[in-house]
Design a protein around this motif. Sequence first.
Motif, PDB file in Angstrom:
ATOM      1  N   LEU A 123       0.822  -1.176  -0.099  1.00 61.88           N
ATOM      2  CA  LEU A 123      -0.025  -0.142  -0.093  1.00 61.88           C
ATOM      3  C   LEU A 123       0.936   1.353  -0.053  1.00 61.88           C
ATOM      4  O   LEU A 123       0.644   2.018  -0.551  1.00 61.88           O
ATOM      5  CB  LEU A 123      -0.894   0.065   1.326  1.00 61.88           C
ATOM      6  N   LYS A 124       1.964   1.112   0.843  1.00 62.27           N
ATOM      7  CA  LYS A 124       2.793   2.281   0.902  1.00 62.27           C
ATOM      8  C   LYS A 124       3.440   2.725  -0.524  1.00 62.27           C
ATOM      9  O   LYS A 124       3.801   3.686  -0.905  1.00 62.27           O
ATOM     10  CB  LYS A 124       3.894   1.855   2.015  1.00 62.27           C
ATOM     11  N   ARG A 125       3.920   1.485  -1.433  1.00 57.93           N
ATOM     12  CA  ARG A 125       4.375   1.661  -2.370  1.00 57.93           C
ATOM     13  C   ARG A 125       3.431   2.408  -3.433  1.00 57.93           C
ATOM     14  O   ARG A 125       3.891   2.692  -4.790  1.00 57.93           O
ATOM     15  CB  ARG A 125       4.899   0.329  -3.091  1.00 57.93           C
ATOM     16  N   ASN A 126       2.216   2.225  -3.230  1.00 59.17           N
ATOM     17  CA  ASN A 126       1.227   2.650  -4.110  1.00 59.17           C
ATOM     18  C   ASN A 126       0.162   3.970  -3.546  1.00 59.17           C
ATOM     19  O   ASN A 126      -0.647   4.031  -3.946  1.00 59.17           O
ATOM     20  CB  ASN A 126      -0.125   1.506  -4.360  1.00 59.17           C
ATOM     21  N   GLY A 127       1.138   4.735  -2.965  1.00 56.49           N
ATOM     22  CA  GLY A 127       0.603   6.033  -2.554  1.00 56.49           C
ATOM     23  C   GLY A 127       0.093   6.346  -1.405  1.00 56.49           C
ATOM     24  O   GLY A 127      -0.419   7.422  -1.001  1.00 56.49           O
ATOM     25  N   TYR A 128      -0.124   5.128  -0.762  1.00 56.39           N
ATOM     26  CA  TYR A 128      -0.733   5.416   0.840  1.00 56.39           C
ATOM     27  C   TYR A 128       0.502   5.784   1.772  1.00 56.39           C
ATOM     28  O   TYR A 128       1.597   5.667   1.946  1.00 56.39           O
ATOM     29  CB  TYR A 128      -1.335   4.128   1.334  1.00 56.39           C
TER      30      TYR A 128
END
Length: 494
Positions: A123-128
Amino acid sequence: MIFIAFLSILSSFFSCAKQDIADTKMPKQQKPNVLFICVDDLRPELGCYGKTYIHSPNIDKLAATGAVFTNQYVQVPTCGASRYSLLTGMLPKTGGHLSNEACHNFISGKPETEEPETFIHQLKRNGYYTVGIGKISHYVDGLLYGYTEPVGTEYELPHSWDEMLLNPGKWVTGWNAFFGYADGGNRQSLNRQVKPYEMGNVGDLGYPDGLTAELAVDKLDELAKKEEPFFLAVGFFKPHLPFNAPKKYWDMYEESKLPLSPNPYIPENVNKAGLHSSGEFNGYKLGDEEATLEGPVSDEYARKLRHAYFACVSYTDAQIGKLLDGLDKLGLSENTVVVLWGDHGWHLGDQLVWGKHTIFERALRSAFIIRAPGKTEGRTISKVVSTVDIYPTMLDLCDVEMPHETDGKSIVPLLDNRVASWTEASYGYFRNGISLRTERYRLTKYFRNAKPTVELYDHIADPNETKNIAAEKPEIVKKLTPLWEKGNTGLYNK
């Protein structure tokens, strides 16, 4: 003609200007935020699970606006290993995956690779923007250090968090807070010369979970101002031992009227090797009685302990209410996925055990509730699901691509009530055994010399697992064995 052309240009200008204004008023479509609540040792004994004697109004309110899963099972009945399966979506493959140190041994200290360490990392890698508060993996503040050591500096999940937080308050360190008493003492500093319960004359902030809720509500206010979506995980300690809670939550219950375990005895036709002598519980040296496999504790003490556990549940419920109220006040509820997950169950005297660490129903079944934007509200879903299903489910709900195959499958079709077929099978691992739970049966096989090595329970005829019927029903054992084999990862052969 010139006048007509001028009108045409003017009309086009105002049309574009109107569209520009509309565009500035319309917020960009944003992925949903996530509030993920982990509760330690929370068995599904709540109002929304039909237990009318439990005071859990805030969790019940969440359930009424979401979906309650009545048959969610963890893969390993111990904190760290269960959370490893949650975070990675994987079944245990080696003995090390059954340890509380699973995240530490298999994730900590590793360089970042193309494969994400957890679903939070993805999720962090995808903008979170990802924030953890409290116990999400095993170490209670996400930092590696022993119970009696100074606070560490190395993160258990080095690539998953933008922020990892805990307010340990008067207990100074996370582990002291985890085992903390109202006066600021803790199990370690008092050399285990403590009771396994406490009714504290304090307010909510007098125990660590109150501080965690306060910190999380403040953080929500910050996150609401960010442009990117957030993933906020909040890990509450209670009702993990010691069963310590403010007095006002004890006062919600009349001890003499609390129900006792429906099965406070060793089941028929089983070996004690599949159970244990409640070592963690008995480690609180000033307990009123010792728990053993020789017979139940007194009814009086059993009720006191259940009273203490239920008070802790109500205390945690109140803290969860503060988070949900915070979402509402900030206008975030409509675009936030809320998940409540218990990392495993707990025997409250069931099968003579006070603790987890078995692959019986009481230790593997835990609370699980999801409220997701656009999904049907107030549903009860009885399909058998697993903790490893949460990884693909979270990415599905957040419209993030799965980076690799896991052992779980997304349960979003169940939330949408559009699944045509669903294999009801969940696997549990511990005590040299593998247990399969289907819609009706639990089939357990142990890799040991102590007999019997096969157990079968019919959850329609015997929901409290009082009698092993494997010898009486060999045809059912035979029928279920191929499905059981699908969960045999070979960990006991390594």
